[in-house]
Design a protein around this motif. Structure first.
Motif, PDB file in Angstrom:
ATOM      1  N   LEU A 114       0.823  -1.208   0.000  1.00 52.83           N
ATOM      2  CA  LEU A 114       0.000   0.000   0.000  1.00 52.83           C
ATOM      3  C   LEU A 114       0.859   1.261   0.000  1.00 52.83           C
ATOM      4  O   LEU A 114       0.565   2.221  -0.729  1.00 52.83           O
ATOM      5  CB  LEU A 114      -0.934  -0.005   1.214  1.00 52.83           C
ATOM      6  N   ILE A 115       1.919   1.279   0.819  1.00 58.59           N
ATOM      7  CA  ILE A 115       2.783   2.461   0.852  1.00 58.59           C
ATOM      8  C   ILE A 115       3.395   2.709  -0.529  1.00 58.59           C
ATOM      9  O   ILE A 115       3.366   3.832  -1.058  1.00 58.59           O
ATOM     10  CB  ILE A 115       3.891   2.296   1.910  1.00 58.59           C
ATOM     11  N   LEU A 116       3.937   1.667  -1.128  1.00 53.11           N
ATOM     12  CA  LEU A 116       4.564   1.819  -2.448  1.00 53.11           C
ATOM     13  C   LEU A 116       3.530   2.135  -3.515  1.00 53.11           C
ATOM     14  O   LEU A 116       3.781   2.929  -4.430  1.00 53.11           O
ATOM     15  CB  LEU A 116       5.338   0.546  -2.802  1.00 53.11           C
ATOM     16  N   GLY A 117       2.361   1.520  -3.404  1.00 53.19           N
ATOM     17  CA  GLY A 117       1.310   1.799  -4.374  1.00 53.19           C
ATOM     18  C   GLY A 117       0.878   3.256  -4.359  1.00 53.19           C
ATOM     19  O   GLY A 117       0.648   3.868  -5.405  1.00 53.19           O
ATOM     20  N   LEU A 118       0.780   3.830  -3.138  1.00 48.66           N
ATOM     21  CA  LEU A 118       0.426   5.243  -3.019  1.00 48.66           C
ATOM     22  C   LEU A 118       1.564   6.137  -3.514  1.00 48.66           C
ATOM     23  O   LEU A 118       1.338   7.083  -4.274  1.00 48.66           O
ATOM     24  CB  LEU A 118       0.115   5.574  -1.557  1.00 48.66           C
ATOM     25  N   ALA A 119       2.786   5.830  -3.075  1.00 48.73           N
ATOM     26  CA  ALA A 119       3.916   6.703  -3.396  1.00 48.73           C
ATOM     27  C   ALA A 119       4.185   6.773  -4.892  1.00 48.73           C
ATOM     28  O   ALA A 119       4.597   7.815  -5.408  1.00 48.73           O
ATOM     29  CB  ALA A 119       5.167   6.225  -2.655  1.00 48.73           C
ATOM     30  N   ARG A 120       3.953   5.671  -5.609  1.00 45.18           N
ATOM     31  CA  ARG A 120       4.262   5.633  -7.035  1.00 45.18           C
ATOM     32  C   ARG A 120       3.021   5.538  -7.921  1.00 45.18           C
ATOM     33  O   ARG A 120       3.129   5.260  -9.114  1.00 45.18           O
ATOM     34  CB  ARG A 120       5.212   4.469  -7.326  1.00 45.18           C
ATOM     35  N   HIS A 121       1.836   5.771  -7.338  1.00 43.87           N
ATOM     36  CA  HIS A 121       0.585   5.833  -8.111  1.00 43.87           C
ATOM     37  C   HIS A 121       0.395   4.577  -8.969  1.00 43.87           C
ATOM     38  O   HIS A 121       0.000   4.649 -10.134  1.00 43.87           O
ATOM     39  CB  HIS A 121       0.574   7.087  -8.998  1.00 43.87           C
ATOM     40  N   VAL A 122       0.673   3.440  -8.380  1.00 39.71           N
ATOM     41  CA  VAL A 122       0.661   2.182  -9.132  1.00 39.71           C
ATOM     42  C   VAL A 122      -0.717   1.884  -9.722  1.00 39.71           C
ATOM     43  O   VAL A 122      -0.834   1.494 -10.893  1.00 39.71           O
ATOM     44  CB  VAL A 122       1.138   1.029  -8.227  1.00 39.71           C
ATOM     45  N   ALA A 123      -1.778   2.051  -8.926  1.00 39.39           N
ATOM     46  CA  ALA A 123      -3.109   1.689  -9.415  1.00 39.39           C
ATOM     47  C   ALA A 123      -3.540   2.571 -10.590  1.00 39.39           C
ATOM     48  O   ALA A 123      -4.002   2.069 -11.621  1.00 39.39           O
ATOM     49  CB  ALA A 123      -4.128   1.788  -8.280  1.00 39.39           C
ATOM     50  N   SER A 124      -3.376   3.892 -10.453  1.00 35.23           N
ATOM     51  CA  SER A 124      -3.841   4.783 -11.524  1.00 35.23           C
ATOM     52  C   SER A 124      -2.987   4.655 -12.777  1.00 35.23           C
ATOM     53  O   SER A 124      -3.513   4.658 -13.900  1.00 35.23           O
ATOM     54  CB  SER A 124      -3.867   6.232 -11.033  1.00 35.23           C
ATOM     55  N   GLU A 125      -1.680   4.519 -12.614  1.00 38.89           N
ATOM     56  CA  GLU A 125      -0.818   4.379 -13.793  1.00 38.89           C
ATOM     57  C   GLU A 125      -1.048   3.031 -14.480  1.00 38.89           C
ATOM     58  O   GLU A 125      -1.048   2.931 -15.709  1.00 38.89           O
ATOM     59  CB  GLU A 125       0.653   4.532 -13.393  1.00 38.89           C
ATOM     60  N   GLY A 126      -1.251   1.978 -13.688  1.00 38.02           N
ATOM     61  CA  GLY A 126      -1.554   0.676 -14.270  1.00 38.02           C
ATOM     62  C   GLY A 126      -2.880   0.678 -15.002  1.00 38.02           C
ATOM     63  O   GLY A 126      -3.006   0.084 -16.083  1.00 38.02           O
ATOM     64  N   ARG A 127      -3.874   1.371 -14.441  1.00 38.07           N
ATOM     65  CA  ARG A 127      -5.174   1.461 -15.092  1.00 38.07           C
ATOM     66  C   ARG A 127      -5.067   2.239 -16.402  1.00 38.07           C
ATOM     67  O   ARG A 127      -5.674   1.866 -17.424  1.00 38.07           O
ATOM     68  CB  ARG A 127      -6.172   2.129 -14.150  1.00 38.07           C
ATOM     69  N   ALA A 128      -4.272   3.308 -16.407  1.00 39.54           N
ATOM     70  CA  ALA A 128      -4.085   4.089 -17.631  1.00 39.54           C
ATOM     71  C   ALA A 128      -3.423   3.249 -18.729  1.00 39.54           C
ATOM     72  O   ALA A 128      -3.799   3.338 -19.907  1.00 39.54           O
ATOM     73  CB  ALA A 128      -3.248   5.332 -17.334  1.00 39.54           C
ATOM     74  N   MET A 129      -2.456   2.432 -18.346  1.00 32.37           N
ATOM     75  CA  MET A 129      -1.814   1.557 -19.323  1.00 32.37           C
ATOM     76  C   MET A 129      -2.815   0.584 -19.924  1.00 32.37           C
ATOM     77  O   MET A 129      -2.850   0.347 -21.134  1.00 32.37           O
ATOM     78  CB  MET A 129      -0.684   0.768 -18.648  1.00 32.37           C
ATOM     79  N   ARG A 130      -3.647   0.024 -19.079  1.00 31.34           N
ATOM     80  CA  ARG A 130      -4.609  -0.982 -19.518  1.00 31.34           C
ATOM     81  C   ARG A 130      -5.700  -0.371 -20.397  1.00 31.34           C
ATOM     82  O   ARG A 130      -6.190  -1.003 -21.340  1.00 31.34           O
ATOM     83  CB  ARG A 130      -5.219  -1.649 -18.279  1.00 31.34           C
ATOM     84  N   GLU A 131      -6.088   0.869 -20.083  1.00 29.66           N
ATOM     85  CA  GLU A 131      -7.221   1.497 -20.774  1.00 29.66           C
ATOM     86  C   GLU A 131      -6.793   2.442 -21.894  1.00 29.66           C
ATOM     87  O   GLU A 131      -7.634   3.127 -22.474  1.00 29.66           O
ATOM     88  CB  GLU A 131      -8.067   2.247 -19.753  1.00 29.66           C
ATOM     89  N   GLY A 132      -5.495   2.483 -22.187  1.00 26.20           N
ATOM     90  CA  GLY A 132      -5.030   3.361 -23.258  1.00 26.20           C
ATOM     91  C   GLY A 132      -5.010   4.813 -22.876  1.00 26.20           C
ATOM     92  O   GLY A 132      -5.133   5.699 -23.728  1.00 26.20           O
ATOM     93  N   GLY A 133      -4.818   5.094 -21.604  1.00 24.90           N
ATOM     94  CA  GLY A 133      -4.779   6.472 -21.131  1.00 24.90           C
ATOM     95  C   GLY A 133      -3.430   7.109 -21.381  1.00 24.90           C
ATOM     96  O   GLY A 133      -2.592   6.573 -22.108  1.00 24.90           O
ATOM     97  N   PRO A 134      -3.186   8.244 -20.725  1.00 25.77           N
ATOM     98  CA  PRO A 134      -1.930   8.977 -20.968  1.00 25.77           C
ATOM     99  C   PRO A 134      -0.711   8.188 -20.511  1.00 25.77           C
ATOM    100  O   PRO A 134      -0.767   7.425 -19.545  1.00 25.77           O
ATOM    101  CB  PRO A 134      -2.099  10.258 -20.141  1.00 25.77           C
ATOM    102  N   TRP A 135       0.377   8.382 -21.224  1.00 26.92           N
ATOM    103  CA  TRP A 135       1.648   7.752 -20.875  1.00 26.92           C
ATOM    104  C   TRP A 135       2.362   8.656 -19.874  1.00 26.92           C
ATOM    105  O   TRP A 135       2.804   9.739 -20.235  1.00 26.92           O
ATOM    106  CB  TRP A 135       2.482   7.569 -22.148  1.00 26.92           C
ATOM    107  N   GLN A 136       2.401   8.233 -18.611  1.00 27.59           N
ATOM    108  CA  GLN A 136       2.930   9.014 -17.494  1.00 27.59           C
ATOM    109  C   GLN A 136       2.064  10.247 -17.209  1.00 27.59           C
ATOM    110  O   GLN A 136       2.053  11.195 -17.974  1.00 27.59           O
ATOM    111  CB  GLN A 136       4.374   9.493 -17.749  1.00 27.59           C
TER     112      GLN A 136
END
Length: 318
Positions: A114-136
């Motif tokens: 959870l700490i690492l997921g929050l610090a590096r925005h893992v969930a939102s960045e992973g979701r963007a990759m999966r859904e074709g969202g912005p790169w970074q």
């Protein structure tokens, strides 16, 4: 032949992770995968069982429920502490309550997920990759050089501290009973007060036992003391934080975000704000859910039942 039911076997793993055939001559064992929140429906499903095996606090056993289970003789819970069981009511009804060991390693590891997921925005960045969202689209928070504040320096809190130091973090801790000697033994600084810890920390993580002194420990005043760019992580028990105040803190930006694995109502209702707030990383109470921990839970549940059948219960609670 006695009947044993295993409740809330969400992953349908209980029967595969222990040798239940050891009980086959005396006990018929089966598992219920779905959670049954309605009391009447629950009683209808489990009333004929003499033995129940329950996972943590997924299904509470207050006096009102125990009174409706006249056949129940043995209740086995994972872990050696379960605040959702009315132990006095169980004793009054001659229901033996036993527990199992539980490793602090899985909740420690999930805390850091959870700490690492929050610090590096893992969930939102992973979701963007999966859904074709912005790169970074985000900038991560550095942990090296940051301050980790730990509320509760027990078995889990101490292990969390060790990992924090390996990341190069300054680690401070506070609990109502923490003294300088114990903090020093764990290699951390003892915060002068709860308030001082909240004000100094970039990440606050909770590892306290829920009780009269810790219920509502973090309310509006305490959450406002935290930095606006700080993260709050709770893998302990939800009522340690005033939940309405936490929703407001997240919604109004008092803090940057929260990693939550525990909730006052579980499973979490579909309309809970913790499901929609963009700065929340929420998990379905996975802290203790690991293969090795489950193997321990269910193997020792079998042992508890065997010992009870032999007239010498082990690992009794209360």
């Amino acid at each position: 032949m006695r009947t044993c039911l295993i409740l809330d076997d969400y992953q349908q793993a209980a029967l595969a992770l222990a040798d239940w055939t050891r009980l086959a001559d005396h006990v018929a064992v089966s598992a219920i995968a779905e959670h049954i929140p309605d009391a009447d429906a629950l009683v209808a499903r489990i009333a004929q069982a003499e033995i129940l095996v329950i996972m943590r606090e997924r299904t509470p056993f207050p006096a009102a429920l125990l009174e409706r289970l006249p056949r129940l003789q043995l209740l086995v819970t994972s872990g050696m502490r379960n605040l959702a069981i009315d132990l006095a009511a169980a004793r009054a009804r001659n229901v033996v309550v036993c527990g199992t060991d539980s490793s602090p390693t899985p909740p420690t590891e999930l805390t850091w997920a959870l700490i690492l997921g929050l610090a590096r925005h893992v969930a939102s960045e992973g979701r963007a990759m999966r859904e074709g969202g912005p790169w970074q689209s985000t900038i991560g928070t550095d942990l090296a050089g940051a301050t980790l504040g730990i509320l509760g320096l027990g078995k889990i809190g101490t292990r969390v501290a060790q990992i924090g130091r390996s990341f190069g973090m300054r680690v401070i801790a506070w609990s109502p009973n923490l003294d300088e000697a114990r903090a020093a033994a764990a290699g951390v600084e003892r915060a002068a007060s709860k308030e001082a810890l909240l004000e100094a920390s970039d990440v606050v993580t909770i590892h306290l036992v829920l009780g009269d002194r810790t219920r509502g420990l973090l309310g509006p005043a305490e959450l406002r003391r935290m930095r606006r760019d700080a993260f709050l992580v709770n893998t302990s028990r939800a009522p340690i934080i005033d939940q309405d105040a936490l929703v407001r803190a997240l919604d109004e930006g008092w803090i940057a975000g929260a990693g939550l694995d525990v909730f006052e109502t579980e499973p979490l209702p579909a309309d809970s704000p913790f499901r929609r707030l963009p700065n929340v990383l929420a998990l379905p109470h996975l802290g203790y859910v690991s293969r090795n921990n489950y193997r321990t839970f269910f193997t020792q549940a079998v042992e508890d039942i065997e010992a009870w059948l032999a007239g010498a219960p082990i690992r009794q609670l209360g």
